[in-house]
Motif scaffolding. Sequence first.
Motif, PDB file in Angstrom:
ATOM      1  N   CYS A  18      -2.401  -6.089   2.973  1.00 43.40           N
ATOM      2  CA  CYS A  18      -1.067  -5.658   2.571  1.00 43.40           C
ATOM      3  C   CYS A  18      -0.046  -6.037   3.643  1.00 43.40           C
ATOM      4  O   CYS A  18      -0.351  -6.024   4.835  1.00 43.40           O
ATOM      5  CB  CYS A  18      -1.041  -4.146   2.344  1.00 43.40           C
ATOM      6  N   SER A  19       1.167  -6.334   3.218  1.00 42.38           N
ATOM      7  CA  SER A  19       2.222  -6.640   4.171  1.00 42.38           C
ATOM      8  C   SER A  19       3.172  -5.466   4.363  1.00 42.38           C
ATOM      9  O   SER A  19       4.094  -5.529   5.174  1.00 42.38           O
ATOM     10  CB  SER A  19       3.014  -7.874   3.720  1.00 42.38           C
ATOM     11  N   LEU A  20       2.937  -4.365   3.632  1.00 42.61           N
ATOM     12  CA  LEU A  20       3.784  -3.183   3.774  1.00 42.61           C
ATOM     13  C   LEU A  20       3.008  -1.930   3.402  1.00 42.61           C
ATOM     14  O   LEU A  20       2.293  -1.903   2.399  1.00 42.61           O
ATOM     15  CB  LEU A  20       5.019  -3.303   2.873  1.00 42.61           C
ATOM     16  N   ILE A  21       3.164  -0.888   4.233  1.00 41.74           N
ATOM     17  CA  ILE A  21       2.672   0.460   3.931  1.00 41.74           C
ATOM     18  C   ILE A  21       3.889   1.321   3.625  1.00 41.74           C
ATOM     19  O   ILE A  21       4.865   1.321   4.385  1.00 41.74           O
ATOM     20  CB  ILE A  21       1.907   1.070   5.118  1.00 41.74           C
ATOM     21  N   VAL A  22       3.855   2.063   2.534  1.00 40.22           N
ATOM     22  CA  VAL A  22       4.931   2.996   2.192  1.00 40.22           C
ATOM     23  C   VAL A  22       4.358   4.402   2.240  1.00 40.22           C
ATOM     24  O   VAL A  22       3.334   4.690   1.605  1.00 40.22           O
ATOM     25  CB  VAL A  22       5.516   2.707   0.789  1.00 40.22           C
ATOM     26  N   ILE A  23       5.006   5.282   2.979  1.00 41.31           N
ATOM     27  CA  ILE A  23       4.504   6.641   3.159  1.00 41.31           C
ATOM     28  C   ILE A  23       5.675   7.608   3.237  1.00 41.31           C
ATOM     29  O   ILE A  23       6.772   7.250   3.690  1.00 41.31           O
ATOM     30  CB  ILE A  23       3.639   6.748   4.440  1.00 41.31           C
ATOM     31  N   LEU A  31       0.844  -1.197   0.000  1.00 41.63           N
ATOM     32  CA  LEU A  31       0.000   0.000   0.000  1.00 41.63           C
ATOM     33  C   LEU A  31       0.874   1.241   0.000  1.00 41.63           C
ATOM     34  O   LEU A  31       1.690   1.440   0.904  1.00 41.63           O
ATOM     35  CB  LEU A  31      -0.905   0.024   1.234  1.00 41.63           C
ATOM     36  N   LEU A  32       0.707   2.065  -1.014  1.00 35.79           N
ATOM     37  CA  LEU A  32       1.358   3.374  -1.078  1.00 35.79           C
ATOM     38  C   LEU A  32       0.358   4.422  -0.631  1.00 35.79           C
ATOM     39  O   LEU A  32      -0.694   4.591  -1.250  1.00 35.79           O
ATOM     40  CB  LEU A  32       1.828   3.662  -2.507  1.00 35.79           C
TER      41      LEU A  32
END
Length: 281
Positions: A110-115, A15-16
């Motif tokens: 999701c296994s990752l959030i990018v922010i 997830l971006l």
Amino acid sequence: MTQSRSPLGDLQDILLATDGTDNSHAAEAAALEMASRCGARLHILQVVVTTPEQAAEMPRSVAEAGDAAKAYIDGLREKAVAAGLAADTYVRTSSDPYGEIAATAQKLECSLIVIGRHERSLFARLLRGQTINRLIDKARCSVLMMPVGAETPKRGILVATDGSEFGDAAVAAAVDLAQRCGLPLTAVSVYPPDANDEARAQAYNAIARAQDAAGEQPFDGRRVEGGKAAEGILEVVGETGADLVVLGSLGRGGLSRLFRGSVAQTVVSGAGCGVLVTIRG
């Protein structure tokens, strides 16, 4: 050590979370590159931050903000598709952006959030004071924070560990990423100057466990005597030139403070590179 499964899992869904400003450009680039490396589906989210009162009193303004957000993230989706990625877009309206981000990531598994790390924007509060706790506490997956100007890792990865289960999880994620990216791995364990023999032994064992987990991966272990965990970590970042820092969300003593108030800001701001907070869902 017994091999700990990486909290990043198979990285099938990322997830971006973007706000459509320059503050998010580094996060956008990192998410696209990581999705490409891992063959992951990229989910692109923009939260229009508003209150119920604003939504009721200024519906046209809120709707226009939503339309602008959709146009922006649709452009990102086109870029992702052109790169051969599967991508989806989502616009949400909420007075609680960090809660919305966490909830969306959980719903999409999701296994990752990018922010991005934002200095002047509606997301600025996400990475300051208590609000970072809210995102980390709400999130059921790991969170990668990218400051303005940061690049996806090309020189090396640094993981901070205290040998706890949370430290082991951070090490597992760091080893996973080091292998995926073909980068050297450095592990650091920080202990205070007045540490007793048991605490010093824990730092030694933490590095030994990390080296065991690294296997054949190029590895450098550091034990740092210092008063503050964040300062010790940043010292090693400077010495090694690492361009990604990996931290566990909880741990013994010092590391458990990394995500509380000013210490978190010290690590995220001082590193000048991406900081990945691993969370075991």
